[in-house]
Every structure is written in structure tokens, then in C-alpha cells.
Design an enzyme around this catalytic site. Structure first.
Site, PDB file in Angstrom:
ATOM      1  N   GLU A  27      -1.340  -5.452   8.931  1.00 46.64           N
ATOM      2  CA  GLU A  27      -0.582  -4.852  10.013  1.00 46.64           C
ATOM      3  C   GLU A  27      -1.223  -5.145  11.364  1.00 46.64           C
ATOM      4  O   GLU A  27      -2.448  -5.118  11.503  1.00 46.64           O
ATOM      5  CB  GLU A  27      -0.514  -3.329   9.818  1.00 46.64           C
ATOM      6  CG  GLU A  27       0.215  -2.898   8.553  1.00 46.64           C
ATOM      7  CD  GLU A  27       0.274  -1.391   8.391  1.00 46.64           C
ATOM      8  OE1 GLU A  27       0.735  -0.923   7.331  1.00 46.64           O
ATOM      9  OE2 GLU A  27      -0.131  -0.661   9.330  1.00 46.64           O
ATOM     10  N   ASP A  71      -0.841  -6.180   0.045  1.00 48.43           N
ATOM     11  CA  ASP A  71      -1.224  -5.531   1.294  1.00 48.43           C
ATOM     12  C   ASP A  71      -2.745  -5.381   1.396  1.00 48.43           C
ATOM     13  O   ASP A  71      -3.412  -5.038   0.412  1.00 48.43           O
ATOM     14  CB  ASP A  71      -0.609  -4.129   1.374  1.00 48.43           C
ATOM     15  CG  ASP A  71       0.702  -4.109   2.136  1.00 48.43           C
ATOM     16  OD1 ASP A  71       0.954  -5.031   2.927  1.00 48.43           O
ATOM     17  OD2 ASP A  71       1.479  -3.159   1.929  1.00 48.43           O
ATOM     18  N   ASP A 122       0.838  -1.206   0.000  1.00 50.58           N
ATOM     19  CA  ASP A 122       0.000   0.000   0.000  1.00 50.58           C
ATOM     20  C   ASP A 122       0.874   1.259   0.000  1.00 50.58           C
ATOM     21  O   ASP A 122       0.362   2.371  -0.076  1.00 50.58           O
ATOM     22  CB  ASP A 122      -1.009  -0.002   1.149  1.00 50.58           C
ATOM     23  CG  ASP A 122      -0.385  -0.094   2.534  1.00 50.58           C
ATOM     24  OD1 ASP A 122       0.864  -0.156   2.636  1.00 50.58           O
ATOM     25  OD2 ASP A 122      -1.147  -0.126   3.517  1.00 50.58           O
ATOM     26  N   SER A 123       2.183   1.072   0.008  1.00 47.62           N
ATOM     27  CA  SER A 123       3.117   2.183  -0.220  1.00 47.62           C
ATOM     28  C   SER A 123       2.906   2.802  -1.586  1.00 47.62           C
ATOM     29  O   SER A 123       3.386   3.909  -1.856  1.00 47.62           O
ATOM     30  CB  SER A 123       4.565   1.686  -0.091  1.00 47.62           C
ATOM     31  OG  SER A 123       4.756   0.499  -0.856  1.00 47.62           O
ATOM     32  N   GLU A 167       9.023  -3.570  10.986  1.00 49.03           N
ATOM     33  CA  GLU A 167       9.349  -2.258  10.429  1.00 49.03           C
ATOM     34  C   GLU A 167       9.811  -1.260  11.478  1.00 49.03           C
ATOM     35  O   GLU A 167       9.253  -1.174  12.572  1.00 49.03           O
ATOM     36  CB  GLU A 167       8.139  -1.672   9.685  1.00 49.03           C
ATOM     37  CG  GLU A 167       8.436  -0.308   9.071  1.00 49.03           C
ATOM     38  CD  GLU A 167       7.425   0.133   8.034  1.00 49.03           C
ATOM     39  OE1 GLU A 167       7.603   1.240   7.486  1.00 49.03           O
ATOM     40  OE2 GLU A 167       6.470  -0.623   7.755  1.00 49.03           O
ATOM     41  N   LYS A 205      -1.046  -9.462   3.222  1.00 51.53           N
ATOM     42  CA  LYS A 205      -0.315  -8.983   4.395  1.00 51.53           C
ATOM     43  C   LYS A 205      -1.178  -7.977   5.135  1.00 51.53           C
ATOM     44  O   LYS A 205      -1.830  -7.139   4.508  1.00 51.53           O
ATOM     45  CB  LYS A 205       1.011  -8.331   3.995  1.00 51.53           C
ATOM     46  CG  LYS A 205       1.806  -7.780   5.201  1.00 51.53           C
ATOM     47  CD  LYS A 205       3.207  -7.359   4.821  1.00 51.53           C
ATOM     48  CE  LYS A 205       3.253  -6.061   4.058  1.00 51.53           C
ATOM     49  NZ  LYS A 205       2.823  -4.895   4.906  1.00 51.53           N
TER      50      LYS A 205
END
Length: 256
Positions: free
Chosen positions: A114, A84, A45-46, A181, A112
């Protein structure tokens, strides 16, 4: 490509050589990375920042990730493609399963998300639906607004202990690996030593995890307006593009 076998192969790299993971958001980039032998390609999602121009990842939506996930999955033959899950697409376990199924339909091999202890039930639910999950602990970019910026994690013993609980919880829930991270190096090493699954670091210091992930634009100098301090660009693609365009413009001619 058999996803189960690919994940097993990646997990078997632990202690043998570093796991190499890079982001890609389109077909040609993904194809190039796959042909170099990268182990994991992350549709991160970057993309909200380096592709779409937003200030952070909180603007990225599920349709965005589907769109880019399909491009990347179309290109890749060997690497594991991980997509993501964007913010607010996995607030509950049921929602997480629905979103994961949608993302898996792009052709990706895994998703993925978080979060640590609090996301273990969500990971377990996705795994029960038959979809592989990569975890993500330490600094969580999707929480940047509520935390008031990007802040190094694992500085205090209390934070380190919480991260140890996080890695244990997501591994027990079924995550096959975890991104760690922006975490203090000594803490990242402790997490890796404690973890039953491979850890993949970013901004946590070299040699502190079982592998590393980098945003491709940062690695090749394709986003010259900002480069994270922990990345040493191996090329300057933006300069090459600018040079090529200027050269082309200089050789344009009008009809005679």
C-alpha cells in the site's frame, strides 16, 4: 507457470475485457477460483478480518501471510498469485526487499503493498530484486487507525491530484498494476485514464477501472455479519452451511 508471461497476459487484457481478481486464503478456495479462470488470486491481509476475526488488517503479521500464501500457491496452476505485504513489513526499502523475498518463497508470483509516491523507492527496490509488485492507492486499510476509519478518497481536487501523482510514481517505480480502493468514481476514472498500468478497483464504482477485486467471502455470502455496501453477494454460502449442519444434526441417532 511463467510469471512474466502471466503478468504480460494480464496487462494485455486492458481495454479488451475487465480483469477479474478475487481473494483466497486456503487451498480449496484457491483451487476452485483458479479453475473458474480468475485472472489474479490475492492472498489479502483482509484475512485478518474474514478468517482470523480481527477488526482490521493491522493485526496481520508476516508469518500469517506466509502460512496462507503457501496454501494458495500450492493450489493454483493458471492465475497469478499475489500476496499482500502486511503492515510494518516494508517500512524501509531494505526491509521491503527482505519481506518480499520471504513472501515470494511461498510460491506466489508477486507481492502487493500500500502507498503511492512515498512507497515508490520501496517498489523500485523490490523490482530490482526481481520480484513483481502490485501497487495499492486510494484508501489504504493499513492506515485505518491513524486516519480514524475508512474514508472515501479523491473527493477534493487536491486529493485527486495527489492520487494522480501516486499512480504515476508507482508505475514509474515498476509496479505492473495497481488496486484503487474506495475512491470517488470520477476520480477513479481519471486515475485509470492517466495510468500507464492496469487499475483494479474496489469500492470505486463499476466501470471506473480496468478490473475489479472482491473479497471472496463477500462475493459468496460466507461472512454474514458484515457485507460492504459496494458488494452484491452472488450466493449465500453461510445459509447453506447452517442448513447442512442443522439437517445433519436432525438425523443423528443413538445406538439402538
Amino acid at each position: 507457470m511463467n510469471t512474466t508471461e502471466t503478468i504480460a497476459r494480464i496487462q494485455a487484457l486492458r481495454g479488451v475485457r475487465p480483469i477479474a481478481m478475487l481473494t483466497a486464503y486456503d487451498y480449496p478456495t484457491a483451487r476452485l477460483l483458479d479453475e473458474t479462470g480468475v485472472d489474479i488470486i490475492l492472498v489479502g491481509d483482509s484475512l485478518g478480518m474474514v478468517v482470523m476475526g480481527y477488526p482490521d488488517t493491522t493485526h496481520v503479521t508476516l508469518p500469517h501471510m506466509i502460512h496462507h500464501g503457501e496454501m494458495v500457491a500450492r493450489a493454483v496452476k493458471t492465475a497469478l498469485v499475489v500476496v499482500d505485504m502486511p503492515i510494518h513489513t516494508y517500512d524501509t526499502p531494505d526491509q521491503a526487499v527482505k519481506s518480499a523475498r520471504t513472501l515470494a518463497a511461498t510460491g506466489a508470483g508477486a507481492v502487493k503493498l500500500e502507498g503511492g509516491v512515498e512507497k515508490a523507492p520501496h517498489i523500485a527496490a523490490i523490482r530490482a530484486a526481481g520480484i513483481p509488485v502490485m501497487g495499492h492507492i486510494g484508501l489504504l486499510p493499513q492506515k485505518v487507525l491513524e486516519e480514524g476509519g475508512y474514508k472515501m478518497k479523491g473527493r477534493s481536487e487536491e486529493e485527486a491530484a495527489a492520487l494522480m501523482e501516486d499512480i504515476s510514481a508507482i508505475a514509474a517505480a515498476g509496479a505492473f498494476a495497481a488496486v484503487v480502493e474506495c475512491t470517488k468514481g470520477s476520480t477513479a476514472r481519471r486515475i485509470t485514464a492517466r495510468s500507464p498500468i492496469p487499475t483494479i478497483g474496489i469500492g470505486a464504482g463499476h466501470g471506473t477501472s480496468d478490473g475489479e477485486v472482491v473479497v471472496i467471502h463477500d462475493l459468496v455470502g460466507a461472512f454474514p455479519w458484515f457485507t460492504p455496501s459496494f458488494v452484491k453477494p452472488q450466493a449465500q454460502v453461510s445459509e447453506e452451511i447452517a442448513h447442512a449442519v442443522r439437517t445433519w444434526k436432525a438425523h443423528l441417532t443413538l445406538p439402538s
